[in-house]
Design a protein around this motif. Structure first.
Motif, PDB file in Angstrom:
ATOM      1  N   PRO A  28       0.841  -1.192   0.000  1.00 30.24           N
ATOM      2  CA  PRO A  28       0.000   0.000   0.000  1.00 30.24           C
ATOM      3  C   PRO A  28       0.884   1.254   0.000  1.00 30.24           C
ATOM      4  O   PRO A  28       1.229   1.797   1.056  1.00 30.24           O
ATOM      5  N   GLY A  29       1.307   1.685  -1.163  1.00 32.64           N
ATOM      6  CA  GLY A  29       2.187   2.845  -1.270  1.00 32.64           C
ATOM      7  C   GLY A  29       1.485   4.131  -0.880  1.00 32.64           C
ATOM      8  O   GLY A  29       0.255   4.239  -0.971  1.00 32.64           O
ATOM      9  N   ALA A  30       2.247   5.123  -0.442  1.00 28.49           N
ATOM     10  CA  ALA A  30       1.686   6.403  -0.009  1.00 28.49           C
ATOM     11  C   ALA A  30       0.971   7.121  -1.153  1.00 28.49           C
ATOM     12  O   ALA A  30      -0.043   7.781  -0.938  1.00 28.49           O
ATOM     13  N   GLN A  31       1.468   7.000  -2.391  1.00 22.16           N
ATOM     14  CA  GLN A  31       0.831   7.633  -3.544  1.00 22.16           C
ATOM     15  C   GLN A  31      -0.197   6.718  -4.201  1.00 22.16           C
ATOM     16  O   GLN A  31      -1.215   7.185  -4.691  1.00 22.16           O
ATOM     17  N   SER A  32       0.102   5.425  -4.249  1.00 23.89           N
ATOM     18  CA  SER A  32      -0.829   4.421  -4.775  1.00 23.89           C
ATOM     19  C   SER A  32      -0.259   3.041  -4.475  1.00 23.89           C
ATOM     20  O   SER A  32       0.931   2.889  -4.222  1.00 23.89           O
ATOM     21  N   GLY A  86       1.668   1.778   8.438  1.00 20.66           N
ATOM     22  CA  GLY A  86       2.558   2.605   7.634  1.00 20.66           C
ATOM     23  C   GLY A  86       3.969   2.067   7.700  1.00 20.66           C
ATOM     24  O   GLY A  86       4.226   1.025   8.312  1.00 20.66           O
ATOM     25  N   PHE A 111       8.023   2.008   5.421  1.00 29.77           N
ATOM     26  CA  PHE A 111       8.718   2.237   4.159  1.00 29.77           C
ATOM     27  C   PHE A 111       9.284   0.916   3.653  1.00 29.77           C
ATOM     28  O   PHE A 111       9.415  -0.052   4.397  1.00 29.77           O
ATOM     29  N   SER A 136      10.210   3.540  -1.040  1.00 30.34           N
ATOM     30  CA  SER A 136       8.872   4.124  -1.061  1.00 30.34           C
ATOM     31  C   SER A 136       8.267   4.141   0.332  1.00 30.34           C
ATOM     32  O   SER A 136       8.479   3.216   1.127  1.00 30.34           O
ATOM     33  N   LEU A 137       7.494   5.192   0.606  1.00 31.83           N
ATOM     34  CA  LEU A 137       6.710   5.252   1.837  1.00 31.83           C
ATOM     35  C   LEU A 137       5.492   4.362   1.693  1.00 31.83           C
ATOM     36  O   LEU A 137       4.936   4.221   0.603  1.00 31.83           O
ATOM     37  N   LEU A 138       5.080   3.765   2.817  1.00 33.61           N
ATOM     38  CA  LEU A 138       3.885   2.926   2.837  1.00 33.61           C
ATOM     39  C   LEU A 138       2.836   3.563   3.731  1.00 33.61           C
ATOM     40  O   LEU A 138       3.166   4.244   4.708  1.00 33.61           O
ATOM     41  N   THR A 139       1.579   3.334   3.397  1.00 31.93           N
ATOM     42  CA  THR A 139       0.476   3.867   4.169  1.00 31.93           C
ATOM     43  C   THR A 139      -0.321   2.714   4.779  1.00 31.93           C
ATOM     44  O   THR A 139      -0.002   1.546   4.555  1.00 31.93           O
ATOM     45  N   LYS A 140      -1.361   3.041   5.524  1.00 32.18           N
ATOM     46  CA  LYS A 140      -2.212   2.014   6.138  1.00 32.18           C
ATOM     47  C   LYS A 140      -2.785   1.107   5.060  1.00 32.18           C
ATOM     48  O   LYS A 140      -3.281   1.574   4.042  1.00 32.18           O
TER      49      LYS A 140
END
Length: 90
Positions: free
Chosen positions: A23-27, A63, A65, A40-44
């Motif tokens: 689940p990437g921060a942008q998509s 969250g 990375f 890449s940053l990861l989100t929930k």
């Protein structure tokens, strides 16, 4: 490819996989063998690791990375509270 998913308190997954969905921060994005190097940053969301037999391992995260380089995938994550975890990372 070799995959490691780590929280602040323990290793959540260590093994080989044919694909890993994040689940990437942008998509959301999927990593396959010989993926280009990225951080890449990861989100929930849920990390889905698929092995050679098509079996999936799912890890619910709050969250974190991920770094991908030379077929080595390393994710550092914060866990979310649910019935499967006694400790919420970080």
């Amino acid at each position: 490819m070799n995959v490691s998913v780590l929280s602040a308190s323990k290793s959540l997954f260590q093994g080989t996989a044919t694909s890993v969905a994040f689940p990437g921060a942008q998509s959301a994005f999927t990593v396959l063998e010989n993926h280009a190097p990225i951080i890449s940053l990861l989100t929930k969301g849920i990390i889905v690791i698929t092995n050679e037999k098509g079996e999936e391992t799912r890890i619910d995260i709050a969250g974190g990375f991920v770094e991908i380089h030379a077929n080595e995938v390393t994710a550092c994550v914060e866990l979310v509270w649910n019935e499967n975890y006694l400790f919420c990372g970080w």
